[in-house]
Design an enzyme around this catalytic site. Structure first.
Site, mmCIF file in Angstrom:
data_model
loop_
_atom_site.group_PDB
_atom_site.id
_atom_site.type_symbol
_atom_site.label_atom_id
_atom_site.label_comp_id
_atom_site.label_asym_id
_atom_site.label_seq_id
_atom_site.Cartn_x
_atom_site.Cartn_y
_atom_site.Cartn_z
ATOM 1 N N LYS A 1 35.225 -53.539 -82.338
ATOM 2 C CA LYS A 1 34.481 -52.856 -81.281
ATOM 3 C C LYS A 1 34.390 -51.356 -81.578
ATOM 4 O O LYS A 1 33.352 -50.727 -81.376
ATOM 5 C CB LYS A 1 35.150 -53.084 -79.915
ATOM 6 C CG LYS A 1 34.921 -54.475 -79.363
ATOM 7 C CD LYS A 1 33.446 -54.712 -79.108
ATOM 8 C CE LYS A 1 33.147 -55.921 -78.277
ATOM 9 N NZ LYS A 1 31.699 -56.178 -78.141
ATOM 10 N N TYR B 1 39.953 -57.464 -83.180
ATOM 11 C CA TYR B 1 38.895 -57.441 -82.162
ATOM 12 C C TYR B 1 38.602 -55.989 -81.758
ATOM 13 O O TYR B 1 37.449 -55.543 -81.755
ATOM 14 C CB TYR B 1 39.303 -58.245 -80.920
ATOM 15 C CG TYR B 1 38.416 -57.977 -79.721
ATOM 16 C CD1 TYR B 1 37.095 -58.412 -79.704
ATOM 17 C CD2 TYR B 1 38.882 -57.244 -78.623
ATOM 18 C CE1 TYR B 1 36.264 -58.138 -78.631
ATOM 19 C CE2 TYR B 1 38.043 -56.970 -77.546
ATOM 20 C CZ TYR B 1 36.742 -57.418 -77.548
ATOM 21 O OH TYR B 1 35.903 -57.128 -76.489
ATOM 22 N N GLY C 1 26.219 -65.682 -71.918
ATOM 23 C CA GLY C 1 27.643 -65.416 -71.707
ATOM 24 C C GLY C 1 27.953 -65.064 -70.260
ATOM 25 O O GLY C 1 27.067 -65.047 -69.396
ATOM 26 N N PHE C 2 29.215 -64.795 -70.020
ATOM 27 C CA PHE C 2 29.692 -64.468 -68.664
ATOM 28 C C PHE C 2 28.968 -63.228 -68.118
ATOM 29 O O PHE C 2 28.263 -63.299 -67.103
ATOM 30 C CB PHE C 2 31.216 -64.266 -68.743
ATOM 31 C CG PHE C 2 31.851 -63.612 -67.555
ATOM 32 C CD1 PHE C 2 31.519 -63.984 -66.250
ATOM 33 C CD2 PHE C 2 32.824 -62.631 -67.742
ATOM 34 C CE1 PHE C 2 32.132 -63.377 -65.146
ATOM 35 C CE2 PHE C 2 33.450 -62.026 -66.652
ATOM 36 C CZ PHE C 2 33.091 -62.393 -65.360
ATOM 37 N N ILE C 3 29.114 -62.104 -68.803
ATOM 38 C CA ILE C 3 28.528 -60.859 -68.279
ATOM 39 C C ILE C 3 27.002 -60.914 -68.393
ATOM 40 O O ILE C 3 26.278 -60.533 -67.463
ATOM 41 C CB ILE C 3 29.095 -59.625 -69.026
ATOM 42 C CG1 ILE C 3 30.616 -59.546 -68.853
ATOM 43 C CG2 ILE C 3 28.433 -58.338 -68.519
ATOM 44 C CD1 ILE C 3 31.297 -58.436 -69.653
HETATM 45 N N1 LIG Z 1 34.740 -59.961 -70.244
HETATM 46 C C1 LIG Z 1 35.447 -58.861 -70.471
HETATM 47 O O1 LIG Z 1 36.450 -58.577 -69.798
HETATM 48 C C2 LIG Z 1 35.034 -57.895 -71.544
HETATM 49 C C3 LIG Z 1 35.797 -56.719 -71.684
HETATM 50 C C4 LIG Z 1 35.446 -55.815 -72.663
HETATM 51 C C5 LIG Z 1 34.352 -56.066 -73.478
HETATM 52 N N2 LIG Z 1 33.636 -57.214 -73.337
HETATM 53 C C6 LIG Z 1 32.498 -57.425 -74.233
HETATM 54 O O2 LIG Z 1 31.341 -57.715 -73.478
HETATM 55 C C7 LIG Z 1 30.521 -58.643 -74.174
HETATM 56 C C8 LIG Z 1 30.247 -59.851 -73.283
HETATM 57 O O3 LIG Z 1 31.503 -60.432 -72.937
HETATM 58 P P1 LIG Z 1 31.624 -61.757 -72.081
HETATM 59 O O4 LIG Z 1 32.923 -61.698 -71.376
HETATM 60 O O5 LIG Z 1 30.383 -62.008 -71.324
HETATM 61 O O6 LIG Z 1 31.783 -62.817 -73.267
HETATM 62 P P2 LIG Z 1 31.026 -64.202 -73.520
HETATM 63 O O7 LIG Z 1 31.709 -64.823 -74.688
HETATM 64 O O8 LIG Z 1 30.948 -64.973 -72.263
HETATM 65 O O9 LIG Z 1 29.570 -63.726 -73.940
HETATM 66 C C9 LIG Z 1 29.216 -63.357 -75.256
HETATM 67 C C10 LIG Z 1 28.008 -64.181 -75.662
HETATM 68 O O10 LIG Z 1 27.663 -63.809 -77.001
HETATM 69 C C11 LIG Z 1 27.224 -64.963 -77.667
HETATM 70 N N3 LIG Z 1 27.376 -64.805 -79.111
HETATM 71 C C12 LIG Z 1 28.527 -64.783 -79.838
HETATM 72 N N4 LIG Z 1 28.247 -64.659 -81.131
HETATM 73 C C13 LIG Z 1 26.901 -64.588 -81.242
HETATM 74 C C14 LIG Z 1 26.013 -64.465 -82.336
HETATM 75 N N5 LIG Z 1 26.476 -64.391 -83.586
HETATM 76 N N6 LIG Z 1 24.676 -64.423 -82.097
HETATM 77 C C15 LIG Z 1 24.193 -64.496 -80.833
HETATM 78 N N7 LIG Z 1 24.993 -64.648 -79.747
HETATM 79 C C16 LIG Z 1 26.329 -64.683 -79.960
HETATM 80 C C17 LIG Z 1 28.127 -66.069 -77.156
HETATM 81 O O11 LIG Z 1 27.556 -67.375 -77.354
HETATM 82 C C18 LIG Z 1 28.294 -65.688 -75.702
HETATM 83 O O12 LIG Z 1 27.388 -66.390 -74.868
HETATM 84 C C19 LIG Z 1 31.261 -59.014 -75.454
HETATM 85 O O13 LIG Z 1 30.739 -58.235 -76.512
HETATM 86 C C20 LIG Z 1 32.698 -58.611 -75.163
HETATM 87 O O14 LIG Z 1 33.389 -58.252 -76.329
HETATM 88 C C21 LIG Z 1 33.947 -58.138 -72.376
#
Ligand SMILES: NC(=O)c1ccc[n+]([C@@H]2O[C@H](COP(=O)([O-])OP(=O)(O)OC[C@H]3O[C@@H](n4cnc5c(N)ncnc54)[C@H](O)[C@@H]3O)[C@@H](O)[C@H]2O)c1
Length: 315
Positions: free
Chosen positions: A156, A152, A10-12
């Site tokens: 969380k 959502y 994922g992104f982070i």
């Molecule tokens: N980007 C933001 O601004 C932000 C803000 C608050 C919280 N978050 C949380 O941080 C985390 C990462 O966010 P992100 O922006 O990198 O999102 P993202 O969607 O880019 O990354 C999440 C990753 O989780 C994987 N995933 C989803 N379901 C899955 C499963 N059942 N089994 C295994 N892998 C699975 C996805 O394929 C994805 O690569 C998430 O939990 C998100 O809720 C992100």
């Protein structure tokens, strides 16, 4: 340290992996390539990390508990950073069950399997959405009370609660990190900045929902730094990771206009589920972790626009 990152494609997760490798840590990634946004994009993000030959990757759904447990038992990581999840407020209004499955039940699986494998430190990626609608004030960690606006956010908040139950059962160090609107190169295409850049690159009009909105936009490198500091910490606690400098939508648009002078905008009513604004109080993370965001919004946006122009074909 051996660190497993769920959601590593994922992104982070992919940015974090690169930073941990730079810090000389051993990294294990796990992801299912969930189709919430383009799988091709996730493969690109993962490729950036896998170019390093010292990274292990497992394609695994966190809902497949048997497979997950076998991986955790084999890897015996020192720490798990749990970022796998279904993000995004709007889809959660349409398909809440998937959010409960992946974000709550899936998190329970990660916690149980990590506990069984003897993992000593869990870092959970939570969200500013757990604060619900409390606009105009800096949000302190104790202000999350479960009154949220979307499935959502509820998933969380529920997952945070599960984290405490499993911490009690297994005794690991637990850190919950509430991220505030993360942006930067490879930023998620469903989020405001990522979505705007895709449209602007294609010469399309962008849509703004509601008025008077604002977000505590936080640059990806600052978030990654906060996670790395947390991994080195020794106390269980919950921290906001934000920039503590909220940016109004009209300020974001002014900045974008510098880069895209022909930008066209349409305005629509606010959408259900979206809070009006967010503002992180980061004094606890500053004091206990030494966290200090240092990329200004102007600079972060400039870097993100440069990335979007270079990678326009992947947006
Ligand atoms: N980007 C933001 O601004 C932000 C803000 C608050 C919280 N978050 C949380 O941080 C985390 C990462 O966010 P992100 O922006 O990198 O999102 P993202 O969607 O880019 O990354 C999440 C990753 O989780 C994987 N995933 C989803 N379901 C899955 C499963 N059942 N089994 C295994 N892998 C699975 C996805 O394929 C994805 O690569 C998430 O939990 C998100 O809720 C992100």
């Amino acid at each position: 340290m051996k660190i497993m990152i769920t959601g590593g494609a994922g992104f982070i997760g992919s940015h974090l992996a690169l930073r941990l490798l730079q810090e000389g840590q051993q990294v294990v990634l796990l992801d299912s390539f969930h189709p919430y946004y383009s799988k091709a994009r996730k493969h690109n993000q993962l490729e950036r990390v896998l170019k390093r030959d010292d990274v292990l990757f497992y394609e695994c759904d966190i809902l497949d508990k048997e497979k997950l447990e076998a991986i955790m038992l084999k890897e015996k990581a020192d720490a798990v950073v749990h970022l796998a999840g279904l993000p995004g407020v709007q889809l959660s209004l349409i398909d809440p069950a998937s959010y409960l499955d992946i974000n709550v039940k899936g998190t329970g699986n990660v916690l149980a399997c990590a506990g069984e494998a003897g993992v000593k430190h869990i870092v959970f990626g939570s969200s500013s959405s757990v604060y619900g609608e409390q606009a105009g004030v800096p949000l302190q960690e104790h202000m999350a009370n479960g009154k949220v606006l979307s499935p959502y956010a509820a998933s969380k908040f529920g997952a945070e609660s599960l984290c405490y139950a499993y911490q009690y059962m297994y005794g690991f160090q637990l850190n919950i990190l509430r991220f505030f609107t993360v942006y930067g190169p490879w930023g998620r295409p469903d989020m405001a900045i990522g979505g705007f850049l895709r449209k602007l690159q294609n010469g399309e009009e962008i849509t703004i929902y509601g008025t008077g909105t604002g977000r505590d936009y936080t640059y990806i490198d600052d978030i990654v730094q906060g996670i790395w500091l947390t991994l080195q910490s020794r106390d269980s606690d919950v921290y906001n990771l934000g920039s503590s400098s909220p940016v109004l939508m009209k300020e974001l648009l002014q900045e974008l206009q510098q880069h895209f002078p022909d930008m066209r905008i349409t305005y629509e009513a606010s959408r259900k589920g979206d809070v009006t604004s967010t503002w992180a109080d980061i004094s606890k993370a500053k004091e206990k972790l030494g966290y200090e965001p240092n990329v200004s919004f102007q600079e972060g946006l400039r870097r993100t626009v440069m990335w979007a122009k270079e990678y326009a074909h992947l947006l």
